[in-house]
Design a protein around this motif. Structure first.
Motif, mmCIF file in Angstrom:
data_model
loop_
_atom_site.group_PDB
_atom_site.id
_atom_site.type_symbol
_atom_site.label_atom_id
_atom_site.label_comp_id
_atom_site.label_asym_id
_atom_site.label_seq_id
_atom_site.Cartn_x
_atom_site.Cartn_y
_atom_site.Cartn_z
ATOM 1 N N LEU A 135 0.829 -1.196 0.000
ATOM 2 C CA LEU A 135 0.000 0.000 0.000
ATOM 3 C C LEU A 135 0.867 1.251 0.000
ATOM 4 C CD1 LEU A 135 -3.280 0.694 1.806
ATOM 5 C CD2 LEU A 135 -1.411 2.299 2.203
ATOM 6 N N THR A 136 0.558 2.166 -0.901
ATOM 7 C CA THR A 136 1.205 3.469 -0.961
ATOM 8 C C THR A 136 0.303 4.486 -0.294
ATOM 9 O OG1 THR A 136 2.123 2.875 -3.124
ATOM 10 C CG2 THR A 136 2.255 5.190 -2.474
ATOM 11 N N ALA A 137 0.805 5.163 0.737
ATOM 12 C CA ALA A 137 0.047 6.202 1.437
ATOM 13 C C ALA A 137 0.656 7.549 1.085
ATOM 14 C CB ALA A 137 0.087 5.975 2.942
ATOM 15 N N ILE A 138 -0.076 8.356 0.330
ATOM 16 C CA ILE A 138 0.409 9.665 -0.117
ATOM 17 C C ILE A 138 -0.225 10.720 0.775
ATOM 18 C CG2 ILE A 138 0.625 11.235 -2.065
ATOM 19 C CD1 ILE A 138 0.191 8.798 -3.886
ATOM 20 N N LEU A 139 0.591 11.344 1.619
ATOM 21 C CA LEU A 139 0.095 12.252 2.640
ATOM 22 C C LEU A 139 0.384 13.687 2.234
ATOM 23 C CD1 LEU A 139 1.322 10.308 5.802
ATOM 24 C CD2 LEU A 139 -0.785 9.977 4.463
ATOM 25 N N GLY A 140 -0.652 14.397 1.824
ATOM 26 C CA GLY A 140 -0.517 15.799 1.444
ATOM 27 C C GLY A 140 -1.671 16.585 2.016
ATOM 28 N N THR A 141 -2.238 17.509 1.238
ATOM 29 C CA THR A 141 -3.399 18.263 1.713
ATOM 30 C C THR A 141 -4.559 17.331 2.032
ATOM 31 O OG1 THR A 141 -4.032 18.625 -0.586
ATOM 32 C CG2 THR A 141 -2.763 20.367 0.480
ATOM 33 N N SER A 142 -4.741 16.326 1.205
ATOM 34 C CA SER A 142 -5.607 15.189 1.517
ATOM 35 C C SER A 142 -4.713 13.958 1.558
ATOM 36 C CB SER A 142 -6.712 15.042 0.467
ATOM 37 O OG SER A 142 -6.154 14.816 -0.810
ATOM 38 N N ALA A 143 -5.282 12.793 1.786
ATOM 39 C CA ALA A 143 -4.487 11.567 1.812
ATOM 40 C C ALA A 143 -5.076 10.570 0.834
ATOM 41 C CB ALA A 143 -4.446 10.970 3.212
ATOM 42 N N CYS A 144 -4.202 9.918 0.080
ATOM 43 C CA CYS A 144 -4.625 8.952 -0.930
ATOM 44 C C CYS A 144 -3.922 7.630 -0.664
ATOM 45 C CB CYS A 144 -4.283 9.479 -2.319
ATOM 46 S SG CYS A 144 -4.909 8.465 -3.663
ATOM 47 N N TYR A 145 -4.668 6.529 -0.718
ATOM 48 C CA TYR A 145 -4.124 5.206 -0.428
ATOM 49 C C TYR A 145 -4.315 4.309 -1.641
ATOM 50 C CZ TYR A 145 -4.454 7.328 4.122
ATOM 51 O OH TYR A 145 -4.329 8.218 5.167
ATOM 52 N N LEU A 146 -3.212 3.818 -2.191
ATOM 53 C CA LEU A 146 -3.214 2.965 -3.379
ATOM 54 C C LEU A 146 -2.745 1.571 -2.997
ATOM 55 C CD1 LEU A 146 -4.105 4.603 -5.845
ATOM 56 C CD2 LEU A 146 -2.681 6.019 -4.387
ATOM 57 N N VAL A 283 3.107 -1.069 4.214
ATOM 58 C CA VAL A 283 2.667 0.307 4.028
ATOM 59 C C VAL A 283 3.891 1.202 3.863
ATOM 60 C CG1 VAL A 283 1.414 2.267 5.007
ATOM 61 C CG2 VAL A 283 0.590 -0.068 5.409
ATOM 62 N N VAL A 284 3.929 1.962 2.762
ATOM 63 C CA VAL A 284 5.016 2.909 2.515
ATOM 64 C C VAL A 284 4.412 4.306 2.397
ATOM 65 C CG1 VAL A 284 6.908 3.579 0.996
ATOM 66 C CG2 VAL A 284 6.389 1.149 1.334
ATOM 67 N N LEU A 285 4.930 5.233 3.183
ATOM 68 C CA LEU A 285 4.443 6.605 3.188
ATOM 69 C C LEU A 285 5.271 7.458 2.239
ATOM 70 C CD1 LEU A 285 4.239 7.137 7.073
ATOM 71 C CD2 LEU A 285 2.553 6.027 5.582
ATOM 72 N N THR A 286 4.599 8.351 1.537
ATOM 73 C CA THR A 286 5.287 9.327 0.698
ATOM 74 C C THR A 286 4.483 10.619 0.720
ATOM 75 O OG1 THR A 286 6.302 9.697 -1.483
ATOM 76 C CG2 THR A 286 4.139 8.651 -1.452
ATOM 77 N N GLY A 287 4.990 11.651 0.075
ATOM 78 C CA GLY A 287 4.332 12.947 0.121
ATOM 79 C C GLY A 287 4.989 13.869 1.134
ATOM 80 N N GLY A 288 4.649 15.145 1.055
ATOM 81 C CA GLY A 288 5.320 16.160 1.855
ATOM 82 C C GLY A 288 5.265 15.934 3.349
ATOM 83 N N LEU A 289 4.122 15.511 3.870
ATOM 84 C CA LEU A 289 4.009 15.338 5.323
ATOM 85 C C LEU A 289 4.843 14.168 5.824
ATOM 86 C CD1 LEU A 289 0.241 16.127 5.956
ATOM 87 C CD2 LEU A 289 2.217 17.437 6.714
ATOM 88 N N SER A 290 4.921 13.101 5.051
ATOM 89 C CA SER A 290 5.727 11.961 5.488
ATOM 90 C C SER A 290 7.212 12.313 5.509
ATOM 91 C CB SER A 290 5.484 10.752 4.585
ATOM 92 O OG SER A 290 5.977 10.987 3.278
ATOM 93 N N GLU A 291 7.620 13.225 4.631
ATOM 94 C CA GLU A 291 9.028 13.605 4.558
ATOM 95 C C GLU A 291 9.418 14.612 5.631
ATOM 96 O OE1 GLU A 291 9.221 15.196 0.651
ATOM 97 O OE2 GLU A 291 8.677 13.319 -0.343
ATOM 98 N N LYS A 292 8.472 15.483 6.027
ATOM 99 C CA LYS A 292 8.819 16.625 6.866
ATOM 100 C C LYS A 292 8.252 16.572 8.274
ATOM 101 C CE LYS A 292 8.806 19.502 2.702
ATOM 102 N NZ LYS A 292 8.136 20.626 1.987
ATOM 103 N N HIS A 293 7.330 15.672 8.565
ATOM 104 C CA HIS A 293 6.606 15.699 9.838
ATOM 105 C C HIS A 293 6.911 14.429 10.632
ATOM 106 C CE1 HIS A 293 3.686 16.835 12.748
ATOM 107 N NE2 HIS A 293 3.052 17.695 11.974
ATOM 108 N N ALA A 294 8.039 14.432 11.329
ATOM 109 C CA ALA A 294 8.475 13.237 12.065
ATOM 110 C C ALA A 294 7.483 12.839 13.149
ATOM 111 C CB ALA A 294 9.854 13.487 12.671
#
Length: 403
Positions: A135-146, A283-294
């Protein structure tokens, strides 16, 4: 499986049929002049190649294209506006760059143009997540799960499950949260750390202060439906909730509760997949929040009670687009081959904090009643079950009644 079951039980107002009906109803004269009603990605391919070639990814998720055809009600409503050609699968060439665009860009050798892809789906390929259960979790303004799977299952309020939607040979699922980073941005704009500070400075301050709190110490419970609930209710007009205010509540308390509510929402999405028999093994997180929000990433681990991976590569959607282009241009024979050559599979693993697990289990159990609402024909929303596939129209005001 019935068509709407593959879209969580309803046709989203965000998809092509609803937007077409809105235009036809609100601007009938413009609708009469409309020769094509087409997704922006497909339109860009058309402009650059001169060939009207739609993508099965766009059509599958956004226009109920299944088993090689559009649903008959979609074709009837749009008449000839869908065009004469059958959408083509990812990795297909739509033709060469047109002479006009070659002159504009200066690119040599008339490169081929791949059919369009959805940005989030391309990101999954760029991380090398091409196996079932990843599963790819893209965490940005909204969140998308693929998520890709060998099986096609009905899952409540997902955006869709499409055969070959992410990678050929597997069923691609998409789910999401309507508000993610948007919720945090609202907070820092509403509660700046100090007068005149920037949003970045407010984030830095509130993150540092929130990290000092123990789970549950703030005494608040939040619900993340600030932009409505996408999965598993598919109701855009629901609203968020904060319970437990007192005269000692601070902005930091609220911020920490909001962070936790987003993590509860992620868990709800994963549990929705699990209850429907769709396995999530990684589960792998990507997107701006996953990179910057520990802090957020750590709370996600604690609430999910599982290790999570954070992608280290950048520009995931752009890299995924290159994978699509490599297949369409025959530089790689398959998506697996292209992903093996071009994907950036580097990740770092984050593990749950054992001292936080019990507290979050209790908080999540307390939040669960507000996450299980049942729509009624009369005024009101009460707890106790999941909504029916076709939501009844609600009249008057609505409320969530908590036990």
């Amino acid at each position: 499986m019935q068509d709407l079951e593959c879209y969580g039980g309803s046709s989203s107002p965000e998809w092509l049929p609803s937007k077409a009906l809105e235009l036809a109803a609100e601007a009938p004269e413009l609708w009469k002049q409309t020769a094509r009603f087409i997704e922006a990605g497909d339109w860009l391919v058309w402009q650059m190649s001169g060939q009207e070639v739609r993508s099965t990814t766009q059509a599958g998720y956004k226009a109920h294209f299944r088993h090689g055809r559009f649903h008959e009600r979609v074709t009837e409503a749009l008449d000839e506006r869908l065009g004469p050609h059958i959408p083509q699968p990812p990795g297909t060439s739509a033709g060469h760059l047109s002479a006009d665009w070659q002159a504009r860009t200066g690119l040599p050798n008339r490169p081929q143009i791949a059919v369009s892809a959805i940005d989030a789906h391309a990101a999954a390929l760029s991380l090398g997540l091409i196996r079932p259960g990843e599963l790819t979790a893209i965490l940005g303004t909204s969140a998308c799960y693929l998520l890709s799977s060998k099986a096609e299952q009905a899952v409540p309020a997902i955006s869709g499950v499409v055969d070959g939607g992410i990678i050929p040979g597997l069923f691609g699922y998409e789910a999401g949260q309507a508000g993610f980073g948007d919720v945090l941005t609202w907070f820092v704009r509403t509660y700046p750390a100090f007068p005149g500070c920037s949003e970045g400075e407010s984030f830095e301050y509130h993150n540092a202060q929130a990290a000092l709190l123990r789970p549950g110490e703030h005494g608040l419970l939040a619900l993340d439906w600030f932009n409505g609930c996408r999965t598993p209710l598919d109701l855009g007009d629901l609203s968020g909730l904060l319970l437990g205010y007192s005269t000692s509540t601070s902005p930091t308390d609220i911020y920490r509760a909001l962070l936790e509510s987003l993590c509860f929402g992620v868990r709800r999405v994963l549990e929705t997949f699990a209850r429907s028999g769709v396995v999530v093994s990684r589960v792998v997180l990507t997107g701006g929040l996953s990179e910057k929000h520990a802090l957020l990433v750590q709370l996600l681990c604690d609430v999910q009670v599982r290790s999570l991976e954070v992608a280290l590569g950048e520009a995931a959607s752009a890299r995924g687009t290159a994978i699509h282009a490599a297949v369409a241009g025959k530089a790689c024979s398959t998506f697996e081959d292209a992903a093996n050559q071009l994907a950036d599979i580097r990740t770092r693993t984050v593990t749950p904090d054992p001292h936080s697990l019990l507290a979050y289990e209790r908080l999540y159990a307390a939040a669960a009643p507000a996450q299980r609402v049942k729509l009624c024909d009369s005024v009101g929303v009460t707890c106790g079950g999941w909504p029916e596939s076709n939501h009844a129209a609600m009249k008057g005001s609505r409320e969530v009644v908590l036990p």
